[in-house]
Scaffold this motif. Structure first.
Motif, PDB file in Angstrom:
ATOM      1  N   GLU A 118       3.968  -9.386   7.031  1.00  0.00           N
ATOM      2  CA  GLU A 118       2.723  -9.892   7.622  1.00  0.00           C
ATOM      3  C   GLU A 118       2.942 -11.110   8.517  1.00  0.00           C
ATOM      4  OE1 GLU A 118       0.336 -10.537   4.150  1.00  0.00           O
ATOM      5  OE2 GLU A 118      -0.273  -8.433   4.040  1.00  0.00           O
TER       6      GLU A 118
ATOM      7  N   ASN B  16       0.844  -1.171   0.000  1.00  0.00           N
ATOM      8  CA  ASN B  16       0.000   0.000   0.000  1.00  0.00           C
ATOM      9  C   ASN B  16       0.897   1.245   0.000  1.00  0.00           C
ATOM     10  OD1 ASN B  16      -1.882   1.980   0.430  1.00  0.00           O
ATOM     11  ND2 ASN B  16      -2.931   0.880   2.054  1.00  0.00           N
TER      12      ASN B  16
ATOM     13  N   ASN C 196      13.252  -8.463 -11.043  1.00  0.00           N
ATOM     14  CA  ASN C 196      12.069  -9.128 -10.467  1.00  0.00           C
ATOM     15  C   ASN C 196      11.522  -8.403  -9.245  1.00  0.00           C
ATOM     16  OD1 ASN C 196      12.198 -11.236 -12.385  1.00  0.00           O
ATOM     17  ND2 ASN C 196      13.704 -12.306 -11.137  1.00  0.00           N
ATOM     18  N   ASN C 197      11.448  -7.081  -9.303  1.00  0.00           N
ATOM     19  CA  ASN C 197      11.004  -6.303  -8.145  1.00  0.00           C
ATOM     20  C   ASN C 197       9.599  -6.657  -7.676  1.00  0.00           C
ATOM     21  OD1 ASN C 197      13.350  -4.891  -7.668  1.00  0.00           O
ATOM     22  ND2 ASN C 197      12.835  -3.281  -9.093  1.00  0.00           N
ATOM     23  N   VAL C 198       8.691  -6.953  -8.592  1.00  0.00           N
ATOM     24  CA  VAL C 198       7.321  -7.288  -8.182  1.00  0.00           C
ATOM     25  C   VAL C 198       7.323  -8.584  -7.378  1.00  0.00           C
ATOM     26  CG1 VAL C 198       5.028  -7.914  -9.010  1.00  0.00           C
ATOM     27  CG2 VAL C 198       6.271  -6.052 -10.102  1.00  0.00           C
ATOM     28  N   LYS C 199       8.068  -9.573  -7.835  1.00  0.00           N
ATOM     29  CA  LYS C 199       8.179 -10.846  -7.118  1.00  0.00           C
ATOM     30  C   LYS C 199       8.715 -10.616  -5.700  1.00  0.00           C
ATOM     31  CE  LYS C 199      11.052 -14.972  -7.145  1.00  0.00           C
ATOM     32  NZ  LYS C 199      12.106 -15.703  -7.859  1.00  0.00           N
TER      33      LYS C 199
ATOM     34  N   LYS D 252       6.184  -8.361   1.432  1.00  0.00           N
ATOM     35  CA  LYS D 252       4.855  -8.217   2.049  1.00  0.00           C
ATOM     36  C   LYS D 252       4.539  -9.428   2.924  1.00  0.00           C
ATOM     37  CE  LYS D 252       0.041  -7.455   1.051  1.00  0.00           C
ATOM     38  NZ  LYS D 252      -0.984  -8.292   0.519  1.00  0.00           N
ATOM     39  N   GLN D 253       4.865 -10.632   2.433  1.00  0.00           N
ATOM     40  CA  GLN D 253       4.635 -11.849   3.225  1.00  0.00           C
ATOM     41  C   GLN D 253       5.458 -11.815   4.508  1.00  0.00           C
ATOM     42  OE1 GLN D 253       5.608 -15.066   0.587  1.00  0.00           O
ATOM     43  NE2 GLN D 253       3.644 -14.992  -0.476  1.00  0.00           N
TER      44      GLN D 253
ATOM     45  N   LEU E  85       8.788  -7.732  -3.993  1.00  0.00           N
ATOM     46  CA  LEU E  85       7.866  -6.909  -3.203  1.00  0.00           C
ATOM     47  C   LEU E  85       6.786  -7.780  -2.567  1.00  0.00           C
ATOM     48  CD1 LEU E  85       7.397  -3.731  -5.390  1.00  0.00           C
ATOM     49  CD2 LEU E  85       8.324  -3.832  -3.071  1.00  0.00           C
ATOM     50  N   ASN E  86       6.301  -8.760  -3.318  1.00  0.00           N
ATOM     51  CA  ASN E  86       5.316  -9.695  -2.763  1.00  0.00           C
ATOM     52  C   ASN E  86       5.930 -10.515  -1.632  1.00  0.00           C
ATOM     53  OD1 ASN E  86       3.148  -8.950  -4.391  1.00  0.00           O
ATOM     54  ND2 ASN E  86       3.824 -10.272  -6.048  1.00  0.00           N
ATOM     55  N   LEU E  87       7.181 -10.930  -1.788  1.00  0.00           N
ATOM     56  CA  LEU E  87       7.870 -11.676  -0.739  1.00  0.00           C
ATOM     57  C   LEU E  87       8.054 -10.791   0.504  1.00  0.00           C
ATOM     58  CD1 LEU E  87       9.346 -14.189   0.258  1.00  0.00           C
ATOM     59  CD2 LEU E  87      11.382 -13.361  -0.939  1.00  0.00           C
TER      60      LEU E  87
END
Length: 66
Positions: A45, A1, A32-35, A41-42, A37-39
């Motif tokens: 959390e 966010n 692979n920044n999107v990959k 985030k995990q 960034l998702n990691l």
């Protein structure tokens, strides 16, 4: 966010760092920044990493959490 991000930092090496409003630094690799960034985030959390201040994903095949 995007509302949780305090700043984006571009480094001469071609990498990006992101600083969150919670004072957590996320160091991304060049690709692979999107990959990754998702990691990140995990990891943010997850309850396993309670006192995280730095999430370093810039080292190949490693996740370093301080």
């Amino acid at each position: 966010n995007l509302t949780e991000i305090m700043g984006f930092y571009y480094l001469k090496s071609g990498r990006w760092d992101i600083k969150t409003k919670n004072n957590i630094l996320i160091k991304l690799p060049k690709e692979n920044n999107v990959k990754f960034l998702n990691l990140a985030k995990q990891i943010l959390e997850s309850d396993k990493f309670i006192s995280k201040k730095i999430i370093n994903l810039s080292v190949k095949n490693q996740i370093i959490v301080h």
